[in-house]
Design an enzyme around this catalytic site. Sequence first.
Site, PDB file in Angstrom:
ATOM      1  N   ARG A  37       0.817  -1.214   0.000  1.00 58.20           N
ATOM      2  CA  ARG A  37       0.000   0.000   0.000  1.00 58.20           C
ATOM      3  C   ARG A  37       0.851   1.265   0.000  1.00 58.20           C
ATOM      4  NH1 ARG A  37      -4.888  -2.159   3.878  1.00 58.20           N
ATOM      5  NH2 ARG A  37      -6.206  -2.816   2.156  1.00 58.20           N
ATOM      6  N   LYS A 198     -16.004 -15.481   3.925  1.00 60.04           N
ATOM      7  CA  LYS A 198     -16.949 -14.527   4.539  1.00 60.04           C
ATOM      8  C   LYS A 198     -18.322 -14.703   3.903  1.00 60.04           C
ATOM      9  CE  LYS A 198     -13.384 -11.338   4.466  1.00 60.04           C
ATOM     10  NZ  LYS A 198     -13.065 -10.229   3.589  1.00 60.04           N
ATOM     11  N   GLY A 348      -8.271  -9.393   0.200  1.00 60.13           N
ATOM     12  CA  GLY A 348      -6.960  -9.638   0.799  1.00 60.13           C
ATOM     13  C   GLY A 348      -6.415 -11.019   0.484  1.00 60.13           C
ATOM     14  N   GLY A 371     -13.092  -4.324   1.443  1.00 55.42           N
ATOM     15  CA  GLY A 371     -14.493  -3.964   1.663  1.00 55.42           C
ATOM     16  C   GLY A 371     -15.044  -3.042   0.583  1.00 55.42           C
TER      17      GLY A 371
HETATM   18  P1  ADP Z   1     -10.882 -12.343   0.489  1.00 59.54           P
HETATM   19  O1  ADP Z   1      -9.956 -11.898   1.588  1.00 59.54           O
HETATM   20  O2  ADP Z   1     -10.164 -12.541  -0.812  1.00 59.54           O
HETATM   21  O3  ADP Z   1     -12.111 -11.479   0.369  1.00 59.54           O
HETATM   22  P2  ADP Z   1     -12.112 -14.279   2.263  1.00 59.54           P
HETATM   23  O4  ADP Z   1     -11.471 -13.610   3.409  1.00 59.54           O
HETATM   24  O5  ADP Z   1     -13.606 -14.241   2.160  1.00 59.54           O
HETATM   25  O6  ADP Z   1     -11.431 -13.814   0.875  1.00 59.54           O
HETATM   26  O7  ADP Z   1     -11.778 -15.835   2.275  1.00 59.54           O
HETATM   27  C1  ADP Z   1     -10.449 -16.342   2.207  1.00 59.54           C
HETATM   28  C2  ADP Z   1     -10.323 -17.594   3.023  1.00 59.54           C
HETATM   29  O8  ADP Z   1     -11.313 -18.552   2.671  1.00 59.54           O
HETATM   30  C3  ADP Z   1      -8.998 -18.292   2.825  1.00 59.54           C
HETATM   31  O9  ADP Z   1      -8.254 -18.194   4.024  1.00 59.54           O
HETATM   32  C4  ADP Z   1      -9.368 -19.748   2.518  1.00 59.54           C
HETATM   33  O10 ADP Z   1      -8.580 -20.670   3.225  1.00 59.54           O
HETATM   34  C5  ADP Z   1     -10.803 -19.804   2.979  1.00 59.54           C
HETATM   35  N1  ADP Z   1     -11.589 -20.865   2.316  1.00 59.54           N
HETATM   36  C6  ADP Z   1     -11.776 -21.062   1.011  1.00 59.54           C
HETATM   37  N2  ADP Z   1     -12.533 -22.147   0.798  1.00 59.54           N
HETATM   38  C7  ADP Z   1     -12.829 -22.667   2.003  1.00 59.54           C
HETATM   39  C8  ADP Z   1     -13.574 -23.809   2.465  1.00 59.54           C
HETATM   40  N3  ADP Z   1     -14.156 -24.645   1.598  1.00 59.54           N
HETATM   41  N4  ADP Z   1     -13.660 -24.018   3.796  1.00 59.54           N
HETATM   42  C9  ADP Z   1     -13.061 -23.180   4.658  1.00 59.54           C
HETATM   43  N5  ADP Z   1     -12.359 -22.083   4.307  1.00 59.54           N
HETATM   44  C10 ADP Z   1     -12.244 -21.839   2.995  1.00 59.54           C
HETATM   45 MG    MG Z   2      -9.941 -12.236   3.673  1.00 60.43          MG
END
Ligand code: ADP
Ligand code: MG
Length: 394
Positions: A37, A198, A348, A371
Amino acid sequence: MSFKRLSEVDVRGKRVFIRADLNVPQDDAGRVTDDMRIRASVPGIRDALSRGAAVMVTSHLGRPTEGEWTAQASLAPVGARLSELLGVPVPLVRDWVEGGAWNTSLEPGQVVLLENCRFNKGEKKNVDELARKLAKLCDVYVNDAFGTSHRAEATTHGIAKYAPVACAGPLLAAELDALGRALADPQRPLVAIVAGSKVSTKLTILRALAAKVDALIVGGGIANTFILAAGGNIGKSLAEPDLVGEAKAILDEFSGKVPIPVDAVVAKEISPTAIAELKAIENVQPDDRIVDLGPTSVAALKMIVGTAGTIVWNGPIGVFEIDAFAGGTRALAEAIAASHAFSIAGGGDTVAAIAKFGVADRIGYISTGGGAFLEFLEGKELPAVAILETRADG
Ligand code: ADP
Ligand code: MG
C-alpha cells in the site's frame, strides 16, 4: 463516473493534502511486513511533488481510540518506509489539525506525513467542525485511498466538501476506471467468481451480481451454502445454513447462471497434515469438510472462464494456504491468467492467492480495496467517490 483527477489540477505552489491508504500489516515490533500500500501511494505523492506542490499525506492505521496517541498506531514506521521509497525526508507531524508553523512553512517540493488521522476526535463520525479545519490546511484535497472509499469519514468525505479543490489521486482513479470498465459496460460474457470464507457478507452481493452477470461461479463457503440449497451433502463444511433460503431464491431466479459443484476435495480437518480425499458431492460424509472444488467442478468453471469477455474475481475457491487443498484455486488463477478477458480481482486473500500462484502480471487489474471492492460489486455508492463527483466542477 465523473470526478476531477489530480493530473488535471495545476498544483504548482499549492498546499496539497493527500488522503492515502497506508494501513499496512506490521509485526509485533511494529515493522512493516508488507509495503504494497505504501508503494501504491508513491505515484500520487511523487506527481504532486514533481509539479511543485507542498505535500501533506495522511492515512488511518489500525483502530486506535480517537483522541489518544499510541506508539502502536503511529505512522512512524510507515513514514520511514515512505521516505526510503521517495528518496526524500518525510517528517512526521503530530497534533496537526489546528495547523501552525509546520503547515505555513511547508515549501513546494517538501512532503510531511500527518500522524494517523484516526487519532483525531471526530474522524470516524465525519464531524463537520473537524472536516472544516482539515480543509483549511490545504488548497487541493486529493483522495487516493480506494480502500476506505466506502466509509464517510472526515478525511475521506467531510474535507472534500470544504477544500477549495477536491480530486481523485491516480490510484483511486485507476481503481474506479478498472471497476467501471468491468461492470458498467463490460465486454460479455461477464463472469463473476465469488468465493472465500466470509459467507454472509458475500451472499448479499450475489443477488446484485447475479442480475448483471452471464455466469456466477461460487466457491469456498458460498459454494457449500449453494450445495445445501440444492439438496446436496456438505458434512461439517463451512457454510451459512441460515442463508440457504437466500441461496435457493438466487437459484430459482438465476439457476442457469450458477453451476453447482458436483465434486470436492474433502478432509476430516483443516490442517496441513490432514489427508485429502476426492469425493462426488453425493458421497460426502457427515464428518467430512469440503476444502476445495473437485476436478470435474474445476473443469466446468475453467470452460466458463475460457469463454469470458470480462472476469471479476473475489475469494479463493478452496483452502489454498494448504498445498493439498490449493489445486482448485491454482487452476482457477491460471485459467484467469490464460484468458483473453479483461480480469479484475480483489480481496486480501484473493490477492495473496494470486501472488502465491505467480499470476499477478497476467491479471488485468488487482484492486487494493477489500471492503470497498465488495461494496462496489454490490452496486452500492461509495460515499468518498460520490462527494468527489459533486465537486467535479468546483
Ligand atoms: P478475500 O480476503 O479474498 O475477500 P475471504 O477472506 O472471504 O477472501 O476468504 C479467504 C479464506 O477462505 C482463505 O483463508 C481460505 O482458506 C478460505 N476458504 C476457502 N474455501 C474454504 C472452504 N471450503 N472451507 C473453509 N475455508 C475456505
Ligand atoms: Mg480475507
